[in-house]
Write a protein that holds these residues in place. Structure first.
Motif, PDB file in Angstrom:
ATOM      1  N   VAL A  89       0.831  -1.212   0.000  1.00  0.00           N
ATOM      2  CA  VAL A  89       0.000   0.000   0.000  1.00  0.00           C
ATOM      3  C   VAL A  89       0.858   1.251   0.000  1.00  0.00           C
ATOM      4  N   THR A  90       2.023   1.184   0.631  1.00  0.00           N
ATOM      5  CA  THR A  90       2.941   2.327   0.593  1.00  0.00           C
ATOM      6  C   THR A  90       3.388   2.591  -0.828  1.00  0.00           C
ATOM      7  N   ARG A  91       3.762   1.524  -1.545  1.00  0.00           N
ATOM      8  CA  ARG A  91       4.180   1.680  -2.944  1.00  0.00           C
ATOM      9  C   ARG A  91       3.029   2.148  -3.830  1.00  0.00           C
ATOM     10  N   ALA A  92       1.800   1.805  -3.445  1.00  0.00           N
ATOM     11  CA  ALA A  92       0.627   2.232  -4.229  1.00  0.00           C
ATOM     12  C   ALA A  92       0.281   3.698  -4.014  1.00  0.00           C
ATOM     13  N   GLY A  93       0.855   4.313  -2.984  1.00  0.00           N
ATOM     14  CA  GLY A  93       0.602   5.731  -2.744  1.00  0.00           C
ATOM     15  C   GLY A  93      -0.216   6.031  -1.504  1.00  0.00           C
ATOM     16  N   ALA A  94      -0.479   5.017  -0.680  1.00  0.00           N
ATOM     17  CA  ALA A  94      -1.207   5.268   0.567  1.00  0.00           C
ATOM     18  C   ALA A  94      -0.402   6.211   1.457  1.00  0.00           C
ATOM     19  N   ARG A  95      -1.101   7.107   2.116  1.00  0.00           N
ATOM     20  CA  ARG A  95      -0.428   8.077   2.992  1.00  0.00           C
ATOM     21  C   ARG A  95      -0.538   7.715   4.454  1.00  0.00           C
ATOM     22  N   PHE A  96      -1.322   6.679   4.749  1.00  0.00           N
ATOM     23  CA  PHE A  96      -1.410   6.158   6.102  1.00  0.00           C
ATOM     24  C   PHE A  96      -1.934   4.731   6.022  1.00  0.00           C
ATOM     25  N   ALA A  97      -1.769   3.991   7.124  1.00  0.00           N
ATOM     26  CA  ALA A  97      -2.269   2.622   7.205  1.00  0.00           C
ATOM     27  C   ALA A  97      -2.919   2.420   8.558  1.00  0.00           C
ATOM     28  N   ILE A  98      -3.936   1.561   8.583  1.00  0.00           N
ATOM     29  CA  ILE A  98      -4.672   1.287   9.812  1.00  0.00           C
ATOM     30  C   ILE A  98      -4.785  -0.223   9.983  1.00  0.00           C
ATOM     31  N   ALA A  99      -4.507  -0.691  11.177  1.00  0.00           N
ATOM     32  CA  ALA A  99      -4.638  -2.108  11.499  1.00  0.00           C
ATOM     33  C   ALA A  99      -5.831  -2.280  12.441  1.00  0.00           C
ATOM     34  N   PRO A 100      -6.573  -3.375  12.310  1.00  0.00           N
ATOM     35  CA  PRO A 100      -7.726  -3.580  13.193  1.00  0.00           C
ATOM     36  C   PRO A 100      -7.348  -3.983  14.609  1.00  0.00           C
ATOM     37  N   GLY A 101      -6.114  -4.421  14.780  1.00  0.00           N
ATOM     38  CA  GLY A 101      -5.608  -4.815  16.096  1.00  0.00           C
ATOM     39  C   GLY A 101      -4.136  -4.477  16.177  1.00  0.00           C
ATOM     40  N   VAL A 121      -6.889  -1.043  19.021  1.00  0.00           N
ATOM     41  CA  VAL A 121      -6.963  -1.538  20.395  1.00  0.00           C
ATOM     42  C   VAL A 121      -8.432  -1.636  20.808  1.00  0.00           C
ATOM     43  N   ALA A 122      -8.684  -2.485  21.812  1.00  0.00           N
ATOM     44  CA  ALA A 122     -10.047  -2.611  22.330  1.00  0.00           C
ATOM     45  C   ALA A 122     -10.083  -2.718  23.843  1.00  0.00           C
ATOM     46  N   THR A 123      -8.910  -2.836  24.483  1.00  0.00           N
ATOM     47  CA  THR A 123      -8.853  -2.999  25.938  1.00  0.00           C
ATOM     48  C   THR A 123      -7.753  -2.124  26.530  1.00  0.00           C
ATOM     49  N   ALA A 124      -7.809  -1.960  27.852  1.00  0.00           N
ATOM     50  CA  ALA A 124      -6.781  -1.185  28.541  1.00  0.00           C
ATOM     51  C   ALA A 124      -5.409  -1.838  28.389  1.00  0.00           C
ATOM     52  N   SER A 125      -5.352  -3.150  28.469  1.00  0.00           N
ATOM     53  CA  SER A 125      -4.063  -3.835  28.350  1.00  0.00           C
ATOM     54  C   SER A 125      -3.459  -3.638  26.969  1.00  0.00           C
ATOM     55  N   GLU A 126      -4.284  -3.723  25.925  1.00  0.00           N
ATOM     56  CA  GLU A 126      -3.787  -3.491  24.569  1.00  0.00           C
ATOM     57  C   GLU A 126      -3.294  -2.055  24.419  1.00  0.00           C
ATOM     58  N   LEU A 127      -4.019  -1.129  25.016  1.00  0.00           N
ATOM     59  CA  LEU A 127      -3.621   0.274  24.963  1.00  0.00           C
ATOM     60  C   LEU A 127      -2.295   0.487  25.693  1.00  0.00           C
ATOM     61  N   ARG A 133       5.089   0.869  23.491  1.00  0.00           N
ATOM     62  CA  ARG A 133       5.815   0.815  22.223  1.00  0.00           C
ATOM     63  C   ARG A 133       6.014   2.195  21.603  1.00  0.00           C
ATOM     64  N   GLY A 134       5.531   3.244  22.271  1.00  0.00           N
ATOM     65  CA  GLY A 134       5.753   4.600  21.793  1.00  0.00           C
ATOM     66  C   GLY A 134       4.644   5.160  20.924  1.00  0.00           C
ATOM     67  N   TYR A 135       3.506   4.485  20.905  1.00  0.00           N
ATOM     68  CA  TYR A 135       2.354   4.955  20.131  1.00  0.00           C
ATOM     69  C   TYR A 135       1.390   5.694  21.059  1.00  0.00           C
ATOM     70  N   THR A 136       0.784   6.762  20.544  1.00  0.00           N
ATOM     71  CA  THR A 136      -0.204   7.518  21.328  1.00  0.00           C
ATOM     72  C   THR A 136      -1.506   7.725  20.553  1.00  0.00           C
ATOM     73  N   ARG A 137      -1.543   7.287  19.316  1.00  0.00           N
ATOM     74  CA  ARG A 137      -2.727   7.430  18.471  1.00  0.00           C
ATOM     75  C   ARG A 137      -3.192   6.035  18.048  1.00  0.00           C
ATOM     76  N   PHE A 138      -4.498   5.761  18.247  1.00  0.00           N
ATOM     77  CA  PHE A 138      -5.006   4.411  18.050  1.00  0.00           C
ATOM     78  C   PHE A 138      -6.362   4.412  17.359  1.00  0.00           C
TER      79      PHE A 138
END
Length: 198
Positions: A89-101, A121-127, A133-138
């Protein structure tokens, strides 16, 4: 080869997406001929940030066509599960990616990516794992079954630094309830497409 996006740049890029539009259409394209007309219609209706899910054989080609031919659209990929998909998707020109988990492998591919990845994320533990891991946007998914507005309000206290894009079960009528929350950047949904595919 492009360099990985830094955590600070990743956060800024995600924030810029939601500054451009607080409602993100979650789109599954099965007919490639529909990609450009749909993208142009959504942009004209004030929804320039488009999430094309990788739930069809033509999704990556649809991303490439929209990226090339609808320059006012900010097109990204949803349902990104593997490094190979993220690379495609990066090579196709996507400017962002989203994972369901989010698994350790998802965070590893996000760390190596040149575009911002929004993990789900769906739970406090996943968050908590994501924050470690240094992520703050979900992405909060599936938002309504996971607890919806009540869960996001509960997250606001202990996880004040986190911001969310809830997706899954949100309708035009309920979107405003999510958008009023200070820890919600925007919402994803498919109500504007005439079918529930988010």
């Amino acid at each position: 080869m492009t360099s990985p996006i830094t955590p600070a740049a990743r956060e800024q890029a995600v924030d810029a997406l939601f500054a451009a539009a607080r409602i993100i259409p979650v789109i599954t394209i099965t007919n490639l001929d529909e990609a450009l007309p749909l993208a142009r219609r959504l942009v004209a209706e004030g929804m320039p940030v488009l999430e094309i899910t990788l739930r069809s054989d033509v999704a990556i080609e649809a991303i490439a066509r929209i990226a090339a031919e609808v320059p006012e659209a900010i097109v990204g990929a949803g349902t990104v599960l593997t490094p190979a998909q993220l690379d495609a998707v990066t090579r196709a020109g996507a400017r962002f990616a989203i994972a369901p988990g989010a698994t350790p492998a998802v965070y590893n591919m996000g760390d190596a990516a040149s575009i911002p990845l929004l993990p789900g994320v769906a739970t406090a533990s996943e968050l908590m794992l994501g924050l470690e891991r240094g992520y703050t946007r979900f992405k909060l998914f599936p938002a309504v079954p996971a607890g919806g507005v009540g869960l996001l309000k509960a997250f606001a206290g202990p996880f004040a630094q986190a911001r969310f894009c809830p997706t899954g079960g949100i309708t035009e009528a309920t979107a405003k309830d999510f958008l009023q929350l200070p820890n919600v950047m925007g919402v994803g949904g498919s109500w504007m497409l005439g079918a529930s595919k988010s």
